[in-house]
Scaffold this motif. Sequence first.
Motif, short mmCIF file in Angstrom:
data_model
loop_
_atom_site.label_atom_id
_atom_site.label_comp_id
_atom_site.label_asym_id
_atom_site.label_seq_id
_atom_site.Cartn_x
_atom_site.Cartn_y
_atom_site.Cartn_z
N TYR A 187 71.93 -88.25 -68.26
CA TYR A 187 71.51 -87.47 -67.11
C TYR A 187 70.03 -87.67 -66.78
N GLU A 188 69.20 -87.67 -67.80
CA GLU A 188 67.76 -87.81 -67.56
C GLU A 188 67.45 -89.14 -66.90
N GLU A 189 68.02 -90.17 -67.41
CA GLU A 189 67.76 -91.49 -66.86
C GLU A 189 68.28 -91.61 -65.44
N ALA A 190 69.45 -91.01 -65.18
CA ALA A 190 70.02 -91.07 -63.83
C ALA A 190 69.14 -90.34 -62.82
N LEU A 191 68.68 -89.16 -63.19
CA LEU A 191 67.85 -88.39 -62.26
C LEU A 191 66.48 -89.03 -62.06
N SER A 192 65.96 -89.61 -63.10
CA SER A 192 64.69 -90.33 -62.95
C SER A 192 64.84 -91.51 -62.00
N GLU A 193 65.97 -92.16 -62.06
CA GLU A 193 66.22 -93.28 -61.15
C GLU A 193 66.33 -92.79 -59.72
N LEU A 194 67.00 -91.69 -59.50
CA LEU A 194 67.11 -91.13 -58.14
C LEU A 194 65.74 -90.73 -57.60
N THR A 195 64.88 -90.20 -58.48
CA THR A 195 63.53 -89.84 -58.05
C THR A 195 62.74 -91.06 -57.63
N ASP A 196 62.84 -92.10 -58.41
CA ASP A 196 62.10 -93.32 -58.06
C ASP A 196 62.60 -93.93 -56.75
N LEU A 197 63.86 -93.75 -56.45
CA LEU A 197 64.42 -94.30 -55.23
C LEU A 197 64.15 -93.42 -54.02
N GLY A 198 63.57 -92.23 -54.22
CA GLY A 198 63.28 -91.35 -53.10
C GLY A 198 64.49 -90.62 -52.56
N ALA A 199 65.50 -90.39 -53.39
CA ALA A 199 66.70 -89.69 -52.93
C ALA A 199 66.41 -88.20 -52.75
N THR A 200 67.18 -87.56 -51.90
CA THR A 200 67.02 -86.13 -51.69
C THR A 200 67.49 -85.37 -52.92
N PRO A 201 66.91 -84.19 -53.21
CA PRO A 201 67.41 -83.38 -54.33
C PRO A 201 68.88 -82.99 -54.18
N THR A 202 69.37 -82.94 -52.95
CA THR A 202 70.78 -82.60 -52.76
C THR A 202 71.70 -83.65 -53.37
N GLU A 203 71.22 -84.90 -53.49
CA GLU A 203 72.01 -85.95 -54.12
C GLU A 203 72.27 -85.62 -55.58
#
Length: 1059
Positions: free
Chosen positions: A420-436
């Motif tokens: 989970y941590e790695e997945a969310l960190s990747e979403l943050t780096d990609l600029g995804a919305t928190p709703t994702e």
Amino acid sequence: MHNAFDIRAVLRQLPVRIESAVAYSDRLLLGTATGALLMYRVVEPTKDRPLNISLMETKKAFARKAIEHLDVIKEAGVLVCLADGLVTLYDLHSLGGATPLNNTRGANLVAVHTAVDHIDGIPTLVSKLAVHAKRKLVVLEWRDAEFYKSLEYSAAEKVTAMQFASASLLVVSTAREFLTLQLSQNQWDDLFPADTASLRTVAAGSLSAVGNGGSGPESTSSPQPASTGGGGMWGSWGIGLSGSSTDVKTIIARMPGEKLLLCHEDIGVFINSAGKLCRQEHADPTLFGRVPTGITHTSSYVIAISNDHGASDAKTNVEVRNIGTQALVQQLCLTDEAPMQVFNGAGGKQVWAVGRHTVWRLIPVPIQQQVEDVLAAGQYDEALSLVARSDSILESEKEELTIKIRWLRARWLFREQAKYEEALSELTDLGATPTEAISLCPERIAGELADEDNEDEADGSDSDELADDDQNQQQQQPQPHIESADSVNSNRRSKPRPKQVMWKEALYAIMRYLTEHRRWLQRAAADGKRELEYAVRVLDDGLDDDCDVKTSQQAHKARCDDDSLPHVRLKRLRFSLENMEIPVAAMSQVVDTTLLKVYLECSPGLLGPLLRVKNHCDVEQSEGLLIEHRRFSELVDLYHGKGLYRKALQLLQSQGMSPDGGALRGTYPTVRYLLRLPADQFELILEYIRWPLQEGDDSPSSVVASVFTDDRPAAEAFPRPRVASFLRLVSPSLVIQYLTYVFETWGDETGVLHDDMVAAYLDLIGNTKSHADAPDEQLRQKLQRFLRTSKRYSPEKALARLPDDGLLQERALVLSRLGRHEHALGLLVFGVASLTLAEQYCVDNADTCAGVFVLLLKILVEAPPSDIVDNEAALIRSGSLAGAGTGGDPPPSTVAQVEDARQAIHRRFAGHFLSMHHQHIPAADALRLLPPDLSFTPDLLAYLRGQLCALDQATRASDVVRNLRVGEDTQSKRKLHRLQSGFVVISESRTCPHCLKRIGSGTAFAVIPPQEKASRPVVVHYSCWQRHKPSPPSHVESRSDSSLVNEETRVASIKLKWT
């Protein structure tokens, strides 16, 4: 694993035995056992042309014996050849011009290095060659292709391997340990022992993630944890085949990014150019399946060869690992014979393997095919690594492809791998919305944003169990042990993990993700941004999330049957990412609301940090939830963040007095909260601090130190007279504590506060005196020190507060401030009965009152006044005063005896006083005051001698000054007379040498004295002389005024002489 290289035997069954090899540019050099050198031309393969190797030249008598090692210093145009224990240098282009290095006889190891170094600020291409021979190291240096110098270093032990880490650092290995040699300082340093156990210890216990912690095929079955590999390329290099390959246990191999791989048997660690372990980029050691006999690298892979085929049935002797992830990528088998050497060429783009009679080339598989293979296997890390390091993909396509792979990898990590941590960190780096990320949570957390295909959501009854379990094990959160993708999927089919445990880990990860994103939103709001840009996924070709899920399930089922489906994963790349503007306020509301729900469910202890800062939570809704869960500490934080200070203090006081207050019971929480209030809440602080001061668990002094004498800006801004008045109602000691901090730390010089300090000391001394026979001496000393040093208190007010029957020393100090020195000295002599204190009083007040010494002498020789407190007589009568009795006689008892004893003491001290301070007591005043019957003691003689000496010294000084002034006056008169006696003749035709105009009769002129005796004086206009005269040097400023006057007089006198 996937296919990274294809093997091709380019030379087979050579008639000679190969001992060494090296490749550079499009050349391949082979050194044979007979001393012959074979040069081949290498033509790289293209779409229309295969790989071609042709023999260009054969030098049969290149060396007398077997060529043990070949190396190339391309920048200097030098070929290094080691044969028969001697290193010989050849011209790289002609292979001629042999230059044997005679000081390298007995050599067995060679290492080269080339880099750009800044020497005296100038970029210089520095090439170095290191040779080990008979326990010494010979280092040769070239600068800009020109030979520069050669140095020798002693080696205590035999070196088994060596390699340059940088231009000034050489890493070597002996039979026992790894060492470093600082070439510029000739300093040897130990790294660590050269054995397998030591390398495992150096890895700092990182082998726990490997499994069995040993060598063999089992230890390499699962990939190593991912880490970032180094970049950059080094020049070509080669390894000799000296001795049997089975004897080689230690290898030092160069890696990309200015790193070295130190390998012993089957384990290796990375070090950087400074000789330090690369713990950040390579946290775990590199474990090879078999003991390597040779190691080389490309930009992406570490290639190792071995002669040990292991216990498995498959015969593999080449092992390919990813440099960054250290995962096993491919295992190959070189047929025909066992490989003895592996090396690279052409800047790492070529990989060669050499046997005794065979040469192989490892040709890389096209990068597109490699990416397809790893995506089909679900190896997203390998796909990203390959795309990032590839030079056959356009940069624009590479960036787009990388982002899409990272997006899919993030969702795959969260849903299938439980990372989970790695997945969310990747979403943050990609600029995804928190709703994702929120959409991946259970419905009770995500609400309408939850995915409909979320099959692992726990029901609502799990929330209480999660909260209870968090209170017991909040500090120890189990992390999932992730192996390869296939093993994870098989484990899930056989032993599925509990839903509660999985979603608990997911909520913790979501909690940390939302907290970090909340900080980002706060920074954006502080910068005045109203909208933020996010990346939103938009599906192409009518695909939606359900289609993606079905595709993922089909791919998972197909992968269980066949691991080589090349195009299944590529279908998921058919989507685009669009940037959209979303209001900051709307996103902050979603984040804060979700974060509060997550905290209440899985980690209530983190509600405080959320509510102690500015937040967008609704007060009424949050208040109801917190009261329902009995989170009163967090409710206080909520009140404080919203500015409801009185409600917070009321809650703290009610809970503090309640037996069921829990963490808020007692006064300490109230005191701690008072520290958080701003200075404008001063009245509220005084209202609610009474309870901690009167009934608190801590001492009042600690409460005052925390609230009022703190380094907070609010404490410094409090009205200090109000604080002192409030604390006086509690205890005078608190006033002293507070004002001492105010004076010493803040440097406050307000007179009112200094008066309050004196009053507090007197009140406290009075309180202690009422409980004991005498006041505390330490308090009196502090009060005396304050009265002596402070210049801001009012002496009139202090004198009025002093008691009449005590504190005489303090009264004397106050009287000194009023200028009543005679009264003060009388108190010290007769009331305190301390002549020493009286003498010290005179010394302290000598600057303000010059006659204070005469006053003390007068008091000593005269009888005490009738209206003064006379404690001296009582002390003389009791015999406790020093000098009251003589020998063994009893102390005086009658009034006459007491007066006689007092007179003797005073006269004896008067003599001492006169001798010690004769410079302050004029003889006329002393002789006038001294009684006629005073004995002529040595002290009196010393006083008179000092007076006479001072008078004589003053007389002599006056005579010297008078004589000096008479001499100076005589010299001035002589000089004036000499100047006035001279004259010059001014005729009608005489002109000024400066302006060349005639000097008329009505013109002011000046005469410049001649520089030499034979020359004549020069006559100029006075105005020309003023304009052209040179400025006086610095030493002229120190001349006496008389000399300046004499010069002006000379000029004026010459003006009057006209002929």
